[in-house]
Design a protein around this motif. Structure first.
Motif, PDB file in Angstrom:
ATOM      1  N   GLN A 202       0.829  -1.205   0.000  1.00  0.00           N
ATOM      2  CA  GLN A 202       0.000   0.000   0.000  1.00  0.00           C
ATOM      3  C   GLN A 202       0.861   1.252   0.000  1.00  0.00           C
ATOM      4  O   GLN A 202       0.533   2.242  -0.640  1.00  0.00           O
ATOM      5  N   ALA A 203       1.965   1.171   0.729  1.00  0.00           N
ATOM      6  CA  ALA A 203       2.871   2.325   0.749  1.00  0.00           C
ATOM      7  C   ALA A 203       3.380   2.605  -0.664  1.00  0.00           C
ATOM      8  O   ALA A 203       3.498   3.764  -1.072  1.00  0.00           O
ATOM      9  N   ARG A 205       1.762   1.875  -3.425  1.00  0.00           N
ATOM     10  CA  ARG A 205       0.644   2.448  -4.179  1.00  0.00           C
ATOM     11  C   ARG A 205       0.481   3.932  -3.825  1.00  0.00           C
ATOM     12  O   ARG A 205       0.097   4.732  -4.680  1.00  0.00           O
ATOM     13  N   LEU A 206       0.780   4.258  -2.588  1.00  0.00           N
ATOM     14  CA  LEU A 206       0.645   5.656  -2.174  1.00  0.00           C
ATOM     15  C   LEU A 206       1.751   6.538  -2.761  1.00  0.00           C
ATOM     16  O   LEU A 206       1.726   7.747  -2.594  1.00  0.00           O
ATOM     17  N   ARG A 207       2.736   5.932  -3.379  1.00  0.00           N
ATOM     18  CA  ARG A 207       3.712   6.728  -4.139  1.00  0.00           C
ATOM     19  C   ARG A 207       3.330   6.720  -5.602  1.00  0.00           C
ATOM     20  O   ARG A 207       4.089   7.181  -6.437  1.00  0.00           O
ATOM     21  N   ASN A 208       2.194   6.105  -5.891  1.00  0.00           N
ATOM     22  CA  ASN A 208       1.725   5.967  -7.262  1.00  0.00           C
ATOM     23  C   ASN A 208       2.702   5.163  -8.124  1.00  0.00           C
ATOM     24  O   ASN A 208       2.958   5.494  -9.268  1.00  0.00           O
ATOM     25  N   GLU A 209       3.228   4.113  -7.552  1.00  0.00           N
ATOM     26  CA  GLU A 209       4.097   3.220  -8.321  1.00  0.00           C
ATOM     27  C   GLU A 209       3.233   2.449  -9.327  1.00  0.00           C
ATOM     28  O   GLU A 209       2.080   2.149  -9.072  1.00  0.00           O
TER      29      GLU A 209
ATOM     30  N   ILE B 423      -6.253   6.658  -6.284  1.00  0.00           N
ATOM     31  CA  ILE B 423      -4.917   7.252  -6.256  1.00  0.00           C
ATOM     32  C   ILE B 423      -4.307   7.319  -7.649  1.00  0.00           C
ATOM     33  O   ILE B 423      -3.611   8.274  -7.992  1.00  0.00           O
ATOM     34  N   LYS B 461      10.316   9.036  -6.149  1.00  0.00           N
ATOM     35  CA  LYS B 461       8.969   9.015  -6.721  1.00  0.00           C
ATOM     36  C   LYS B 461       8.171  10.261  -6.356  1.00  0.00           C
ATOM     37  O   LYS B 461       7.391  10.767  -7.149  1.00  0.00           O
ATOM     38  N   LEU B 462       8.340  10.737  -5.127  1.00  0.00           N
ATOM     39  CA  LEU B 462       7.455  11.798  -4.668  1.00  0.00           C
ATOM     40  C   LEU B 462       7.966  13.190  -5.021  1.00  0.00           C
ATOM     41  O   LEU B 462       7.186  14.070  -5.348  1.00  0.00           O
TER      42      LEU B 462
END
Lengths: 305, 685, 298
Positions: A202-203, A205-209, B423, B461-462
């Motif tokens: 999930q982490a 996914r939260l970086r939009n990988e 997302i 990434k961010l």
């Protein structure tokens, strides 16, 4: 209950600062630790030793054997000789030296089995990762296909396919690889399903990988243990399947000194008391399979701790 | 000594070790304690200190690599060490029982409840019919309302609270001399925990059983026990009357532990919590001196060399510290005061959620995990989210983060602009703006990656950081979460729980987020580590002005960190308001019950509100007000028929209740009413 | 379905396969015409599927008889052999697995685990030739063919089937033992087993009443899925022991590219597998209260 066995806290003993890329160093340390554990297992060592002998036979077979495994025109004169100092394992119905055939016979089965298992593992791991990660429709469809595969025994499935495609080593590799893929996929999928519930996914996914990154860079390294174990297990079954198919006449074709083929050619004369052309290839198959199982046992103990 | 007068339990110089890789590693070091008949003794300590080992050692049930090296264990006057296997079995069958964490696993999944309980009577020699009769009776005693029905059920058909009642019934069935409770309520919801604790207290009176209560939770021990022992690294470091030990601790470890707990009234903008530096010594470490030396602010030369004796301080109070009279002067690791400038609110909420709803489809049922939730989160504040399991806390966080897609009609805005529901559809700025710190750092960090790789990937990434710039950012980030840069090459498995959580926090902060969701970030950590993490979160908020959505079941922690608090029940928002407003009357009846359920380490006896029954299933929520089935202030038919609106009862204080706020204020000033409708727990199916 | 798709690729010349390599091309063509094997594979398959849906499996090319007439006696024979193997292997496998689990990590466990694993991985035809060599040729105590004489009594039949059945037993033993072992170990480690010990129950009772009840459930489910595998193993065994079962039939059909027979026999194997799996599912849910109650309530 508290089982405080593996708690190692390094914080009090900080690591010396090392340059970049020490992540690989970490991986090396972990690998070394696994190798050390493996080298302590007697059964693993025994298995590896026997397997090593077969690999040696497969590579240097012709160079070390006393006779031409494919025989020579004069062989027929000494057909079906019992084991002796000139023919350790005796001779077969065509007078060929059984010992030489058994030694060189390791090659085809090992090459085909390794190639087929590798193909099956790569395909299966990819399918397992995709189905386990996406679930949903892709998963449902692929798992139905897996079920269909499992409904028909491997040997029968392969028989049909080999009859259809014509027996050759390449077909053998492809057929067994494809039949294995869904079975391996199922194991990998199970591992991926539990892995994807962990929050590091999930982490990510939260970086939009992107999904391929999550599957192959994040999840794959965490499911290598079941994949490695599955590979060794399947290698054993591949030998099983190849030997059986060859024995039935749908695998490796004559005049190859393949073990299954030797048994096929000679088992009918067992009742006449000519046991050696059958016994020695049979023992070779058994020894190879057992050695692979000892290796599997050792590896799964180390990887699945 | 005869069994009639002997203490229920006597441990004398008990040494237990585990054999790891061929070496004996001591886990319990010379533990001596005794529990009188009918007494309740609490053993506290953090994970890895040997609590559970103590419990299992005295059942003579250790894992295969564990062994009792020396010492004596006497239960009701009988020496266990010299006892035969049959003797031990007989003792387990008649004298001593144990209840442990996770009752669901403690019951055999494929045997009827009735048969499992009856077995205890059969071992004692009862006939089948007798055993069943007595099973019925004992299930009634643990306040199961329809024992006959429950007896025909399988464990998985009961709720966690009911399962633990059954386990307790099984434990008490043999009328034991000693009852061992090992974290019996850990993992249960607050209101269920309160019920189970009440039940244990009640039955202890009725059966006259001695209790050995093991917990990491100081407040629970304080509530349940007359005497306590504090265990550290396998050594009993302090012992005495609960009252004395909690109010006048004489060992630096006890002092430190008590300072770590966010007690009622402490707030992040005024107080910093103290923490205990360092780590528990490794299992089996050689500790020639005092076991606590390495982490003790008072340690001197003598502490390193000589193990202190167990100094008797009178009244049964004892401390294993050379400087027990100075213990309370233990220097703080952090200054206790902190100045946080009042934040300026310009009125634009950083997050605005409207009509958020989420329905899951499970096995043909529609489960409303979240129902029409509208809430604002203001910039720089901490919004605490409390509620029991199934309340929708985590679902809300996931919707906000875009990990789960909400139902149609849900709206989330970030600084005034709408956020895409998923997302994958959000802009990189929006992705960066919302991050999370998970409960379990073991699962949240990829165990095959080094810390450096984990944080670097987030930076890349961010914020698109590369090369030199990324290295600098990495160091800054590690520094800001007080993570030693020398450990950047380590993998998560090599780090302690607290360090892992710091890495997770660093990762969440890599993209300079606006809002960080903290989903039970300290629940998996020990008290001393929890305090350090809470301090860190408060510091980061002060320095970076970040907004937190803080989810926790621990009301003390929520109160410490939150500016405003939202209370959820079965997917509905029941109450929201400033932290202190919500914590002081008038509250919503559910909030009131929740607050009274939680024991406090200060031992203040608050009037208890007892909730009836179980938390209903979200698949089949009650009609009207969803809380009416358990509400202690149940009004009447209106509660069952009409869902009350979320009304503003005071400025900025919203509540969903039919009872007028002034009426609530008046009611809550008085002691709570006795339970109105049938005091027995109901079964659910 | 997969099998049918794979079978579509059959490129062989059926007429040639039946008449042999020396037959005149004209006779081959004529036979192909009669059998309809000169038509496209899709048409043949369509015909066959159409027939199956009407309960007609078609005629065998090679034996010139309705497929059904060949299949049923063969299936009956194979079932006898399989049943004997199962009757022997299931109790032994479970016993072995439980015995290993109770001594996890000790010598007994290692011997059973590694021995079982190896026995499983050695192809059954290897067991067969070893068995024939030892019991048939050297010791002479068991017949080397499985086909009992006509009108043989029950015990005679069992005697004839014993050696082939033993080969299957060897191959299945490791698998079943491994499942039983894993289930038992999991159950031994479970909290409820601890609860049972701490109730003061003797070890025997704990294992009988609390451990085995939970550990053997998954084993039972797995045993049934092995039925499908068993039929795969029958091909080589029946060939070696010259036994007129389904395996031998499949072998012959494959050799002669007898399309309807091969497909039908494979279909039968698939159906047998599905039925076995179904029985396993039912059995599993009957024995497992979690599933039983979940389904009865919803």
């Amino acid at each position: 209950m508290s089982r405080p066995e593996e708690q190692v806290v390094l914080a009090e003993h900080p690591l010396p600062e090392t340059p970049r890329g020490e992540g690989d160093e970490e991986a090396r340390v972990a690998r070394r630790e696994r190798l050390r554990l493996l080298s302590r297992s007697k059964t693993f060592l025994a298995g590896a030793l026997v397997f090593g002998v077969f690999v040696f036979c497969a590579i240097f077979g012709e160079a070390v054997v006393p006779y031409d495994p494919l025989g020579s025109p004069t062989d027929i004169l000494n057909k079906l000789e019992a084991p002796s100092s000139s023919h350790y394992f005796g001779t077969d119905q065509l007078g060929r030296d059984v010992f030489s055939r058994v030694v060189v016979g390791a090659r085809d089965i090992l090459v085909v089995a390794l190639a087929a298992t590798l193909l099956g593992t790569v395909l299966g791991a990819a399918i397992g990762l995709v189905t386990g990660y996406f679930r949903g429709l892709v998963d449902d469809v692929l798992m139905r296909i897996v079920d269909a595969f499992l409904a028909i025994p491997l040997v029968i499935l392969a028989t049909v396919a080999l009859v259809a495609l014509g027996p050759s080593k390449v077909t053998l590799v492809v057929v067994i690889g494809i039949v294995f893929a869904p079975i391996i996929a199922r194991t990998v999928r199970a591992a991926v399903l539990s892995e994807r519930e962990l929050e590091y996914v999930q982490a990510a996914r939260l970086r939009n990988e992107h999904a391929p990154y999550i599957m192959f860079a994040e999840i794959l390294p965490n499911v290598t243990a079941p994949i490695v174990v599955e590979f060794t297990v399947r290698l054993g079954y591949a030998i099983f399947a190849i030997a059986t198919l060859t024995f039935l006449g749908f695998g490796v074709q004559p005049p190859s000194p393949d073990w299954g083929l030797q048994i096929k050619e000679n088992y009918v004369i067992l009742n006449g008391g000519y046991w050696w052309p059958t016994l020695f290839p049979a023992l070779a198959i058994a020894a190879l399979v057992i050695s692979i199982n000892l290796i599997t046992d050792g590896i799964s103990r180390v990887f699945e701790r | 000594m005869t069994a009639a007068t002997a203490p229920a339990l006597e441990l004398d110089d008990l040494n237990v070790a585990y054999t790891v890789r061929g070496i004996d590693r001591p886990v319990l070091r010379g533990v001596t304690l005794s529990i009188a008949q009918g007494e309740s003794y609490g053993l506290v300590g953090e994970s890895g200190c040997g609590k559970s080992t103590a419990a299992f050692a005295l059942m003579r049930y250790l894992p295969r690599n564990g062994k009792i090296q020396s010492g004596s264990i006497r239960i009701a006057g009988q020496e266990l060490m010299s006892m035969s296997e049959d003797g031990v079995r007989n003792l387990r069958a008649t004298q001593v029982s144990m209840v442990y964490q996770n009752p669901g696993a403690a019951l055999n999944p494929s045997i009827h409840i009735g048969d499992q309980v009856a077995e205890v009577f059969e071992i004692a020699g009862g006939s089948g019919a007798q055993a069943r009769e007595r099973t019925h009776e004992i299930l009634g005693k643990v306040q199961i309302s329809d024992p006959a029905r429950v007896m025909r059920r399988y464990p998985h058909q009961l709720s966690g609270g009911m399962q633990q009642r059954v386990v307790i019934a099984m434990a008490l069935a043999k009328d034991p001399a000693l009852l061992i409770l090992d974290e019996p309520t850990t993992g249960l919801d607050a209101t269920v925990e309160a019920e189970v604790l009440d039940l244990v207290a009640l039955l202890r009176g009725e059966f006259g059983t001695s209790v050995f209560f093991i917990s990491h939770n100081l407040a629970v021990i304080r509530r349940m026990c007359e005497r306590v022992g504090v265990l550290y690294a396998g050594r009993l470091v302090e012992e005495g009357q609960a009252e004395t030990v909690f109010t006048d601790p004489r060992h630096p470890y006890t002092v430190g532990l008590l300072r770590c707990i966010p007690k009622g009234g402490l707030r992040k903008d005024v107080h910093r919590l103290d923490s205990i530096p360092g780590f528990l010594p490794q299992l089996g470490a050689d500790l020639p001196g005092c076991v606590f030396t390495d982490r003790c602010g008072l340690a001197r030369e003598i502490c390193r060399e000589h193990e202190p004796e167990f100094h008797q301080l009178g009244g049964g109070h004892a401390s294993r510290c050379h400087f027990h009279d100075e213990a309370q002067t233990l220097p703080r690791t952090t200054p206790s005061h902190t100045e946080v400038p009042k934040r300026e609110s310009n009125g634009v909420p950083v997050v605005k959620a409207e009509h958020m709803a989420k329905t899951f489809h499970q096995e043909g049922h529609d489960v409303r995990a979240l129902d029409d939730l509208s809430i604002e989160i203001r910039p720089g504040e901490t919004l605490g989210l409390v509620g029991e399991s199934g309340s929708g806390k985590t679902t809300f966080a996931r919707l906000l983060l875009g990990l789960t897609e909400p139902d149609q009609g849900s709206i989330v805005e970030l600084e005034g602009h709408p956020l895409a529901p998923r997302i994958a559809k959000r802009s990189s700025d929006d992705v960066r703006a919302l991050q999370i710190v998970f409960q379990n750092p073991d699962a949240a960090l990829n165990r095959r990656f080094s810390v450096r790789r984990i944080i670097n990937r987030a930076l890349t990434k961010l914020v698109g950081a590369k090369g030199e710039g990324r290295d600098t950012r990495l160091r800054e980030l590690a520094h800001s979460v007080r993570f030693d840069v020398r450990l950047l090459g380590a993998r998560p498995a090599q780090l302690s729980g607290g360090l892992k959580q710091r890495v997770a926090i660093a990762r969440a902060f890599a993209g300079e987020p606006l809002v960080v969701v903290c989903d039970e970030p300290t629940s998996a950590l020990d008290v001393s580590v929890q305090a350090a993490i809470l301090n860190l979160l408060a510091d980061l908020q002060r320095d970076k002005g970040v907004t937190y959505l803080f989810i926790s079941h621990d009301l003390g922690v929520v109160r410490y960190l939150s500016d405003r608090i939202a209370v959820l029940y079965l997917g509905r928002l029941m109450e929201v308001g400033d932290a202190e407003t919500v914590f002081s009357a008038p509250h919503h009846p559910y909030t009131e019950a929740l607050l009274s359920a939680v024991p406090s380490v200060e031992g203040e006896e608050r009037p208890r509100i007892r909730l009836e029954g179980e938390i209903p299933s979200a698949a089949d929520p009650p009609s009207g007000c969803v809380f009416h089935t358990r509400c202690p202030r149940y009004l009447g038919a209106i509660c069952e028929e009409q869902e009350p609106p979320l009304a503003e009862v005071e400025r900025g204080h919203f509540m969903r209740c039919h009872i007028p706020v002034d009426e609530l204020r008046r009611l809550q000033a008085e002691p709570p009413p006795p339970r109105a409708r049938g005091s027995q727990a109901k079964t659910t199916s | 379905m997969i099998i049918f798709v794979a079978a579509q690729l059959l490129p062989g010349d059926v007429g040639r396969a039946i008449l042999g390599p020396f037959a005149a091309q004209s006779s081959v063509d004529q036979l192909n015409e009669e059998l309809g094997t000169n038509r496209s594979i899709v048409v043949q398959y369509g015909d066959w599927v159409g027939g199956v849906l009407q309960g007609d499996l078609g005629d065998s090319y090679a034996f010139s008889r309705p497929v059904g007439d060949l299949l049923w006696p063969a299936l009956k024979n194979s079932a006898k052999l399989a049943l004997l193997a199962f009757v022997i292997v299931v109790p032994i496998g479970i016993l072995g697995g439980v015995a290993a689990a109770l001594k996890e990590g000790r010598l007994r466990d290692r011997v059973i685990s590694i021995g079982g694993l190896s026995a499983t991985a050695i192809p059954e035809f290897v067991w067969a030739v070893l068995g024939i060599m030892i019991f048939g040729v050297w010791l002479g105590v068991l017949p080397t063919t499985a086909q009992a004489p006509q009108d043989a009594g029950f015990f005679t039949q069992v005697k004839y089937l014993l050696l082939p059945a033993l080969c299957l037993v060897f191959v299945l033993f490791g698998y079943i033992a491994r499942m039983a072992r894993a289930g038992t170990i999991e159950s031994l480690d479970a909290d409820y087993t601890r609860t049972a010990y701490l109730k003061g129950l003797p070890r025997r009772t704990v294992i009988r009443r609390h451990v085995l009840r939970n550990s053997l459930l998954p084993t039972i489910a797995v045993v049934a899925t092995q039925v499908g595998y068993l039929f795969g193993g029958l091909v080589a065994i029946e060939l070696i022991f010259n036994y007129n079962g389904l395996g031998q039939l499949i072998y012959r059909a494959a050799q002669r590219q007898d399309f309807p027979l091969l497909l039908s026999a494979t279909l039968v194997v698939g159906v047998v597998y599905l039925v076995a799996t179904l029985i396993a599912d039912v059995l599993y849910s009957l024995l497992n209260p979690r599933i039983r109650l979940a389904s009865s309530e919803s």
